[in-house]
Design an enzyme around this catalytic site. Structure first.
Site, mmCIF file in Angstrom:
data_model
loop_
_atom_site.group_PDB
_atom_site.id
_atom_site.type_symbol
_atom_site.label_atom_id
_atom_site.label_comp_id
_atom_site.label_asym_id
_atom_site.label_seq_id
_atom_site.Cartn_x
_atom_site.Cartn_y
_atom_site.Cartn_z
ATOM 1 C CG HIS A 214 -1.799 1.154 1.313
ATOM 2 N ND1 HIS A 214 -3.233 0.781 1.456
ATOM 3 C CD2 HIS A 214 -1.715 2.469 1.168
ATOM 4 C CE1 HIS A 214 -3.760 2.059 1.393
ATOM 5 N NE2 HIS A 214 -2.989 3.094 1.193
ATOM 6 C CG HIS B 87 -0.729 7.104 -1.064
ATOM 7 N ND1 HIS B 87 -1.977 7.247 -1.543
ATOM 8 C CD2 HIS B 87 -1.010 6.387 0.176
ATOM 9 C CE1 HIS B 87 -2.999 6.827 -0.951
ATOM 10 N NE2 HIS B 87 -2.443 6.079 0.138
ATOM 11 C CE LYS C 200 -7.817 2.094 -0.598
ATOM 12 N NZ LYS C 200 -6.744 3.009 -0.129
ATOM 13 C CG HIS D 214 -10.012 4.602 3.605
ATOM 14 N ND1 HIS D 214 -8.680 5.321 3.556
ATOM 15 C CD2 HIS D 214 -10.730 4.968 4.535
ATOM 16 C CE1 HIS D 214 -8.748 6.159 4.500
ATOM 17 N NE2 HIS D 214 -9.952 5.971 5.149
ATOM 18 C CG HIS E 183 -5.006 2.136 5.953
ATOM 19 N ND1 HIS E 183 -6.302 1.844 6.185
ATOM 20 C CD2 HIS E 183 -4.822 2.953 4.580
ATOM 21 C CE1 HIS E 183 -6.945 2.750 5.153
ATOM 22 N NE2 HIS E 183 -6.144 3.131 4.411
ATOM 23 C CG ASP F 236 -1.726 4.962 3.970
ATOM 24 O OD1 ASP F 236 -1.778 5.387 2.883
ATOM 25 O OD2 ASP F 236 -2.716 5.028 4.774
HETATM 26 O O1 DOR Z 1 -3.581 9.628 5.666
HETATM 27 C C1 DOR Z 1 -3.714 9.210 4.752
HETATM 28 N N1 DOR Z 1 -3.473 9.753 3.673
HETATM 29 N N2 DOR Z 1 -4.716 8.160 4.511
HETATM 30 C C2 DOR Z 1 -5.180 8.007 3.210
HETATM 31 O O2 DOR Z 1 -6.046 7.171 3.141
HETATM 32 C C3 DOR Z 1 -4.922 8.848 1.893
HETATM 33 C C4 DOR Z 1 -3.588 9.306 2.181
HETATM 34 C C5 DOR Z 1 -3.134 10.283 1.316
HETATM 35 O O3 DOR Z 1 -3.205 9.996 -0.008
HETATM 36 O O4 DOR Z 1 -2.628 11.553 1.381
HETATM 37 ZN ZN ZN Z 2 -3.271 5.097 1.639
#
Ligand code: DOR
Ligand code: ZN
Length: 345
Positions: free
Chosen positions: A13, A15, A99, A136, A174, A247
């Site tokens: 997971h 980003h 997702k 999520h 998460h 995450d």
């Molecule tokens: O804290 C988070 N940031 N939780 C998420 O689900 C998305 C993520 C983000 O993309 O910044």
């Molecule tokens: Zn995330």
């Protein structure tokens, strides 16, 4: 133990954003992980196979030369997603999951789903073509306390999805509560969960006690100590339902240190070291390899990695920030000491 060698881990997971932030953060993930499931919540979101192919290209271009890192792409589930697109995604070698963001749950989730029943036909197709659903798991009603949003989602929506689609592979992303852990434990082996470093390292005091610490603010929000203990127990139990998903969610420092700060912790710079920290605290370093390098690959039906990485017991200080042109990203635990260090090439 002063040295730890593991099968190379994967991040289930992650980003990485796009543009300048992508260029800074991707090298951090690529130096330790072999593969990562790339979240689709860009603005605009990655909603079609074609979007995912373009984003995949952008990530490959941003990787350091000679990197073997493999981005595993995902699509963002909207009510507009067609059955044909789901089938196309399942046939594509690049796409590994879809997702689900409840609308309004987190960063760039405005085009997420507000009526879960409306996507049941899509879930049925996903179940047929065996494409995993990543969830999520938080309700978004404003009248639900932010610390209860995961628990309520598990009781109300997740239960129903799992019952209706018993053969759909689902990752509850998460997980942050004992209720979510217990749900996953009781479910079939089609249901698994990812766990972040921040939810293992911290309880909610880390956000709110002694001053507001925006770099520890993420969603689902970090809960109380009782829940952290349940997460540590799950992660270090050797149960293959629980695996690593950082995450890691970079935002520019100014967007976090703000009167309305963004949610997301930046952990990719030292993810495996952060997990090693926790596993060592509970005398479970022998369980780190399964959690970080084996269980996720098995769940996603991908081959296990064959290379390995080595960590050394060595104290080092986390930088205050990482540069993105003339701006910065502030990492989790900025300025603090970590006890494990990845051996670099
Ligand atoms: O804290 C988070 N940031 N939780 C998420 O689900 C998305 C993520 C983000 O993309 O910044
Ligand atoms: Zn995330």
């Amino acid at each position: 133990m002063n040295k730890l060698t593991l099968i190379q881990p994967d991040d289930w997971h992650l980003h990485v954003r796009n543009g300048d932030i992508l260029k800074t953060v991707i090298a951090h993930s690529a130096k330790q992980f072999s593969r990562a499931i790339i979240m689709p919540n860009l603005n605009p979101a990655v909603i079609t196979v074609e979007n995912a192919i373009d984003y995949h290209k952008e990530i490959l271009l941003a990787l350091p030369a000679n990197s073997n890192f493999t981005p595993l792409m995902t699509l963002y589930l909207t009510t507009e997603l067609s059955q044909d697109e789901v089938k196309k995604a399942a046939e594509s070698d690049l796409i590994h999951a879809i997702k689900l963001y409840p609308a309004g749950a987190t960063t760039n989730s405005d085009s997420g789903v507000s009526d879960l029943k409306a996507i049941y036909p899509i879930l049925e197709t996903m179940e047929q073509v065996d494409l995993p659903l990543l969830i999520h798991g938080e309700v978004t009603h404003q009248d639900c306390d932010i610390f209860d949003r995961e628990k309520v989602f598990v009781e109300s929506s997740l239960n129903d999805i799992v019952k209706n689609f018993p053969n759909l592979r689902i990752v509850v992303e998460h997980v942050t509560t004992k209720e979510a852990v217990d749900f996953v434990l009781a479910a079939s082996n089609k249901v698994a969960a990812s766990i972040t470093p921040q939810h293992l390292l911290f309880n909610r005091n880390a956000i709110l006690a002694g001053g507001i610490r925006p770099h520890n603010y993420c969603l689902p929000i970090i809960k109380r100590e009782y829940h952290r203990q349940a997460l540590i127990k799950a992660a270090s139990s050797g149960n293959p339902k629980f695996f690593l998903g950082t995450d890691s969610a970079p935002h520019l420092t100014g967007a976090k240190e703000n009167s309305c700060g963004c949610a997301g912790c930046y952990s990719a710079y030292a993810a495996i070291e952060l997990y090693a920290e926790v596993f060592e605290q509970v005398n479970a370093l022998d369980k780190l390899e399964g959690f970080a390098s084996i269980f996720g690959a098995d769940f996603y039906k991908l081959p296990r990695n064959t290379k390995s990485i080595t960590l050394h017991k060595q104290s080092w200080t986390v930088p205050e920030s990482y540069k993105v042109n003339d701006k910065t990203i502030t990492p989790l635990k900025a300025g603090e000491n970590l006890n494990w260090k990845l051996q670099c090439c």
